[in-house]
Design a protein around this motif. Structure first.
Motif, PDB file in Angstrom:
ATOM      1  N   LYS A 114     -11.342  12.591  81.785  1.00 59.50           N
ATOM      2  CA  LYS A 114     -12.818  12.143  81.439  1.00 59.50           C
ATOM      3  C   LYS A 114     -14.036  13.184  81.442  1.00 59.50           C
ATOM      4  CE  LYS A 114     -12.328   7.310  83.297  1.00 59.50           C
ATOM      5  NZ  LYS A 114     -12.827   6.812  81.946  1.00 59.50           N
ATOM      6  N   GLY A 115     -13.461  14.638  81.685  1.00 61.73           N
ATOM      7  CA  GLY A 115     -14.294  15.563  81.545  1.00 61.73           C
ATOM      8  C   GLY A 115     -15.076  15.809  82.956  1.00 61.73           C
ATOM      9  N   ILE A 116     -14.761  14.816  83.953  1.00 63.13           N
ATOM     10  CA  ILE A 116     -15.452  15.076  85.526  1.00 63.13           C
ATOM     11  C   ILE A 116     -14.744  16.186  86.424  1.00 63.13           C
ATOM     12  CG2 ILE A 116     -16.006  13.750  87.400  1.00 63.13           C
ATOM     13  CD1 ILE A 116     -15.788  11.122  85.808  1.00 63.13           C
ATOM     14  N   LEU A 117     -15.652  17.071  86.280  1.00 60.64           N
ATOM     15  CA  LEU A 117     -15.092  18.371  86.986  1.00 60.64           C
ATOM     16  C   LEU A 117     -15.521  18.724  88.239  1.00 60.64           C
ATOM     17  CD1 LEU A 117     -15.843  20.629  83.837  1.00 60.64           C
ATOM     18  CD2 LEU A 117     -13.797  19.524  84.518  1.00 60.64           C
ATOM     19  N   THR A 118     -16.070  17.625  89.102  1.00 63.75           N
ATOM     20  CA  THR A 118     -16.395  17.603  90.434  1.00 63.75           C
ATOM     21  C   THR A 118     -15.193  18.157  91.412  1.00 63.75           C
ATOM     22  OG1 THR A 118     -17.986  15.917  90.175  1.00 63.75           O
ATOM     23  CG2 THR A 118     -17.325  16.615  92.563  1.00 63.75           C
TER      24      THR A 118
END
Length: 212
Positions: free
Chosen positions: A80-84
């Motif tokens: 999802k492109g969540i890079l946390t």
């Protein structure tokens, strides 16, 4: 689900995902004691269904949970492109899981029980990584906006300049005069706010590859 303990938009927040409420409560208390806000979820799906705050921070994931495992959740977030940044904290981890998590970009893979300071150090490192990532992203967006002001010819000159070509070579490659190259080069440097070739190279490096 726990909630953030303050509304300061730029302060870091740690998001906890663990199906054990006792663990979530203990970690929230520990993090809040050192001034780090928290949100907590009892499952990966609950996290995915939530609207997360746009704040610097990190995720702390358990591995073994009902539904999505922590490792599955790490994969879904990446797609999802969540890079946390992610710190794993589990009582059921093994070396293979740790290697898988770290290869996928986890900041740390801790096993329970863990010393408070060890956990806080891992969270601090993850938050620092996220702050740096966000700063780099801001710079990149700014430089992309500058790059988009260049004409097609100025972009060609830029690519050749950062490749190390001198004006004579650029003129030959593009089939134009050196004087015209100098004009395009001067305009390009001004539009990119580049103070020097080394600065221009750093700006170029900050641009996403697919935008060049």
């Amino acid at each position: 689900m726990g909630v953030a303990t303050s509304g300061i938009a730029d302060s870091p927040i740690t998001i906890l995902v663990d199906d054990d409420a006792t663990v979530r409560d203990a970690l929230e208390e520990l993090l809040n004691s050192v001034g780090i806000d928290t949100m907590s979820f009892s499952s990966g799906q609950e996290l995915l269904d939530a609207k997360l705050p746009d704040r610097p921070g990190c995720l702390v994931l358990d591995v073994r949970m009902p539904g999505l495992s922590g490792l599955d959740l790490q994969h879904v977030l990446a797609t999802k492109g969540i890079l946390t940044p992610i710190v794993f904290l589990t009582g059921h981890g093994d070396i293979a899981m740790g290697v898988q998590a770290m290869k996928a970009g986890a900041v740390d893979f801790l096993t329970k029980p863990v010393r408070d300071q060890t956990f806080l150090d891992a969270v601090s490192t993850a938050i620092a990584n996220d702050v740096a990532r966000r700063a780099a992203s801001t710079v990149s967006r700014k430089n992309v906006a500058l790059y988009e002001t260049l004409t097609p010819r100025e972009r060609e000159v830029l690519r050749l300049v950062v490749s190390g070509a001198i004006n004579k070579q650029i003129a030959s490659d593009l089939g134009i005069s050196e004087i015209t190259v100098k004009l395009h080069r001067s305009n390009m440097m001004k539009k990119m706010n580049a103070r020097s070739i080394s600065h221009l190279f750093n700006v170029w490096q900050s641009l996403p590859v697919d935008s060049r």
